[in-house]
Design a protein around this motif. Structure first.
Motif, PDB file in Angstrom:
ATOM      1  N   ALA A 251      38.251   4.636  -0.611  1.00 52.23           N
ATOM      2  CA  ALA A 251      38.417   6.075  -0.807  1.00 52.23           C
ATOM      3  C   ALA A 251      39.193   6.403  -2.079  1.00 52.23           C
ATOM      4  CB  ALA A 251      39.112   6.681   0.411  1.00 52.23           C
ATOM      5  N   GLU A 252      40.128   5.551  -2.472  1.00 55.88           N
ATOM      6  CA  GLU A 252      40.926   5.856  -3.657  1.00 55.88           C
ATOM      7  C   GLU A 252      40.081   5.955  -4.915  1.00 55.88           C
ATOM      8  OE1 GLU A 252      45.008   4.479  -6.008  1.00 55.88           O
ATOM      9  OE2 GLU A 252      44.456   3.548  -4.099  1.00 55.88           O
ATOM     10  N   PHE A 253      39.010   5.180  -4.987  1.00 53.42           N
ATOM     11  CA  PHE A 253      38.157   5.244  -6.159  1.00 53.42           C
ATOM     12  C   PHE A 253      37.408   6.577  -6.207  1.00 53.42           C
ATOM     13  CE2 PHE A 253      38.127   0.415  -5.765  1.00 53.42           C
ATOM     14  CZ  PHE A 253      39.176   0.281  -6.671  1.00 53.42           C
ATOM     15  N   ASP A 254      36.992   7.080  -5.051  1.00 58.75           N
ATOM     16  CA  ASP A 254      36.364   8.401  -5.010  1.00 58.75           C
ATOM     17  C   ASP A 254      37.361   9.480  -5.424  1.00 58.75           C
ATOM     18  OD1 ASP A 254      33.891   7.481  -4.273  1.00 58.75           O
ATOM     19  OD2 ASP A 254      34.077   8.000  -2.157  1.00 58.75           O
ATOM     20  N   GLN A 255      38.596   9.341  -4.983  1.00 59.55           N
ATOM     21  CA  GLN A 255      39.622  10.320  -5.350  1.00 59.55           C
ATOM     22  C   GLN A 255      39.891  10.290  -6.850  1.00 59.55           C
ATOM     23  OE1 GLN A 255      42.879   9.175  -2.844  1.00 59.55           O
ATOM     24  NE2 GLN A 255      41.828   9.779  -0.946  1.00 59.55           N
ATOM     25  N   LEU A 256      39.935   9.092  -7.422  1.00 62.14           N
ATOM     26  CA  LEU A 256      40.165   8.970  -8.859  1.00 62.14           C
ATOM     27  C   LEU A 256      38.982   9.516  -9.661  1.00 62.14           C
ATOM     28  CD1 LEU A 256      41.729   5.379  -9.025  1.00 62.14           C
ATOM     29  CD2 LEU A 256      42.901   7.532  -9.501  1.00 62.14           C
ATOM     30  N   ALA A 257      37.789   9.370  -9.115  1.00 64.43           N
ATOM     31  CA  ALA A 257      36.595   9.851  -9.814  1.00 64.43           C
ATOM     32  C   ALA A 257      36.521  11.372  -9.820  1.00 64.43           C
ATOM     33  CB  ALA A 257      35.337   9.257  -9.180  1.00 64.43           C
ATOM     34  N   GLY A 258      36.981  12.016  -8.743  1.00 68.22           N
ATOM     35  CA  GLY A 258      36.910  13.473  -8.673  1.00 68.22           C
ATOM     36  C   GLY A 258      35.475  13.953  -8.709  1.00 68.22           C
ATOM     37  N   ASP A 259      35.162  14.834  -9.692  1.00 70.69           N
ATOM     38  CA  ASP A 259      33.802  15.367  -9.787  1.00 70.69           C
ATOM     39  C   ASP A 259      32.937  14.573 -10.754  1.00 70.69           C
ATOM     40  OD1 ASP A 259      34.950  16.078 -12.173  1.00 70.69           O
ATOM     41  OD2 ASP A 259      34.534  18.232 -12.001  1.00 70.69           O
ATOM     42  N   ARG A 260      33.368  13.363 -11.082  1.00 69.56           N
ATOM     43  CA  ARG A 260      32.557  12.466 -11.902  1.00 69.56           C
ATOM     44  C   ARG A 260      31.966  11.372 -11.014  1.00 69.56           C
ATOM     45  NH1 ARG A 260      36.365  10.243 -16.518  1.00 69.56           N
ATOM     46  NH2 ARG A 260      37.550   9.667 -14.650  1.00 69.56           N
ATOM     47  N   PHE A 261      31.051  10.597 -11.577  1.00 73.84           N
ATOM     48  CA  PHE A 261      30.422   9.528 -10.805  1.00 73.84           C
ATOM     49  C   PHE A 261      31.165   8.204 -10.950  1.00 73.84           C
ATOM     50  CE2 PHE A 261      28.496   9.560 -14.962  1.00 73.84           C
ATOM     51  CZ  PHE A 261      28.335   8.236 -15.304  1.00 73.84           C
ATOM     52  N   TYR A 262      32.242   8.198 -11.700  1.00 74.80           N
ATOM     53  CA  TYR A 262      33.016   6.983 -11.928  1.00 74.80           C
ATOM     54  C   TYR A 262      34.477   7.356 -12.139  1.00 74.80           C
ATOM     55  CZ  TYR A 262      33.435   8.345 -16.811  1.00 74.80           C
ATOM     56  OH  TYR A 262      33.741   9.028 -17.955  1.00 74.80           O
ATOM     57  N   ALA A 263      35.330   6.339 -12.078  1.00 75.08           N
ATOM     58  CA  ALA A 263      36.756   6.512 -12.376  1.00 75.08           C
ATOM     59  C   ALA A 263      37.150   5.515 -13.450  1.00 75.08           C
ATOM     60  CB  ALA A 263      37.599   6.300 -11.125  1.00 75.08           C
ATOM     61  N   ASP A 264      38.103   5.903 -14.280  1.00 80.38           N
ATOM     62  CA  ASP A 264      38.718   4.983 -15.232  1.00 80.38           C
ATOM     63  C   ASP A 264      39.970   4.401 -14.594  1.00 80.38           C
ATOM     64  OD1 ASP A 264      37.201   5.304 -17.775  1.00 80.38           O
ATOM     65  OD2 ASP A 264      37.860   7.383 -17.582  1.00 80.38           O
ATOM     66  N   ILE A 265      40.186   3.125 -14.746  1.00 83.77           N
ATOM     67  CA  ILE A 265      41.470   2.548 -14.365  1.00 83.77           C
ATOM     68  C   ILE A 265      41.997   1.737 -15.547  1.00 83.77           C
ATOM     69  CG2 ILE A 265      40.978   2.513 -11.888  1.00 83.77           C
ATOM     70  CD1 ILE A 265      40.423  -0.451 -12.082  1.00 83.77           C
ATOM     71  N   SER A 266      43.301   1.750 -15.710  1.00 86.95           N
ATOM     72  CA  SER A 266      43.913   1.038 -16.821  1.00 86.95           C
ATOM     73  C   SER A 266      44.043  -0.438 -16.491  1.00 86.95           C
ATOM     74  CB  SER A 266      45.296   1.623 -17.114  1.00 86.95           C
ATOM     75  OG  SER A 266      46.167   1.398 -16.022  1.00 86.95           O
ATOM     76  N   ALA A 267      44.357  -1.234 -17.511  1.00 85.48           N
ATOM     77  CA  ALA A 267      44.553  -2.669 -17.310  1.00 85.48           C
ATOM     78  C   ALA A 267      45.681  -2.929 -16.323  1.00 85.48           C
ATOM     79  CB  ALA A 267      44.847  -3.345 -18.644  1.00 85.48           C
TER      80      ALA A 267
END
Length: 345
Positions: A251-267
């Motif tokens: 679920a956290e990846f969906d939350q990070l993505a918001g209204d986009r189809f992907y999320a960015d995560i830092s190193a």
């Protein structure tokens, strides 16, 4: 691709294109008396399917009327070509998606080309170029169209965009296939393609009951910023593939993505991948140093230490990113077995 995670960039049309539309329409009218296709463009092959026209196709911007069976289809969506080809139509032009394939088609679509080679459109679409193709249908379901773009294209030919209810580039393959099938007057054929492929997914779930409820994610090194990584949400074709096998995207990846189809995560946050029972790693064509073993945080990842990372070949990664009615069957032939092997490691 340079601006987004294994997906097209979404450049907004400048006002000058609105001025060019009149010129484009004049070019369209001038070409309409010619029976030969534009240079470099194949003529669409549209077998009779008994479709009754006109047909109405409703999408996020409008209801588009297609007055007669399309003979010259332009595929502006980055992956729409697969559904069009699967329905027996060869577009006169298709959009380049992966950035390194001159024909813009992959092995799963080769037989559907019927020996033809559509013109390949790269980068930002020029209205004059589009009008010169003399389309009678423009398909932009996976193009991330803005309303301005839709209205500009619609002045050239009937245009269909993505349906309501999905993030840009996030329309499920089922909806894409049905929407395109309706526009081509091939709804029955489209429905059969959908039900046949859904049956294959159901069998894979049945044969791999251990997938159910486990967490999985598709990730890659960013093609935009060397220090960042992409993870795809459950609203993307890659996440939907995992869900169709029985997995859950954390679920956290969906939350990070918001209204986009992907999320960015830092190193520094690569350890978020340890929320998953399985990490499917893809390499974006043209991205150097993209193997997961080369990432600084990889040695500390528990999923890596336990052998629960599955790195796809380039072709597998592109098939997963296309997420189409043509590309997904090629994955179902072998990928579930590879996944099962990683989970059993």
């Amino acid at each position: 691709m340079s601006a987004s995670p294994h997906s097209p960039s979404r450049a907004l049309r400048s006002l000058r294109f609105l001025a060019l539309i009149c010129t484009a329409l004049l070019a369209l009218a001038a070409c309409s008396s010619s029976e030969s296709p534009s240079s470099g463009a194949a003529a669409s092959t549209v077998p009779s399917s008994g479709g009754v026209f006109p047909v109405s196709v409703t999408h996020k911007f409008d209801t588009t009327i297609v007055p007669s069976a399309p003979q010259r289809v332009v595929s502006l969506g980055y992956t729409d070509q697969d559904a069009i080809l699967a329905l027996g139509v060869v577009p006169v032009a298709i959009r380049e998606f992966t950035g390194n394939r001159p024909s813009a088609t992959w092995p799963w679509a080769q037989d559907e080309l019927q020996g033809q080679q559509p013109q390949v459109l790269g980068g930002e679409i020029n209205l004059e170029t589009l009008a010169a193709l003399r389309p009678d249908l423009i398909v932009g379901v996976s193009a991330g169209l803005t309303r301005e773009q839709y209205e500009s294209y619609s002045r050239i030919a009937p245009t269909i965009a993505q349906p309501e209810g999905f993030v840009d580039y996030g329309t499920p393959w089922q909806d894409t296939t049905r929407l395109i099938g309706a526009a081509l007057g091939k709804s029955a054929e489209a429905e059969k393609l959908v039900t046949d492929l859904e049956s294959r997914f159901a069998k894979v779930r049945s044969d791999n009951a251990e997938f159910a409820g486990k967490k999985a994610v598709v990730a890659a090194r960013s093609s935009a910023e060397a220090a960042n990584y992409f993870v795809w949400s459950s609203q993307d074709s890659r996440g939907r593939f995992l869900s169709a096998l029985g997995f859950q995207v954390p679920a956290e990846f969906d939350q990070l993505a918001g209204d986009r189809f992907y999320a960015d995560i830092s190193a520094e946050r690569l350890n978020l991948l340890d929320q998953s029972d399985l990490v499917v790693w893809i390499t974006i064509p043209g991205t150097e140093g993209s193997e997961i073993e080369q990432q600084p945080g990889y040695p500390a990842l528990r999923v890596g230490q336990e052998g629960r990372v599955l790195t796809l070949t380039e072709e597998q990664g592109v098939a997963l990113s296309f997420g189409s009615v043509l590309s997904l069957p090629s994955l179902l032939d072998s990928l579930p077995r590879e996944i099962a092997g990683r989970l059993a490691a």
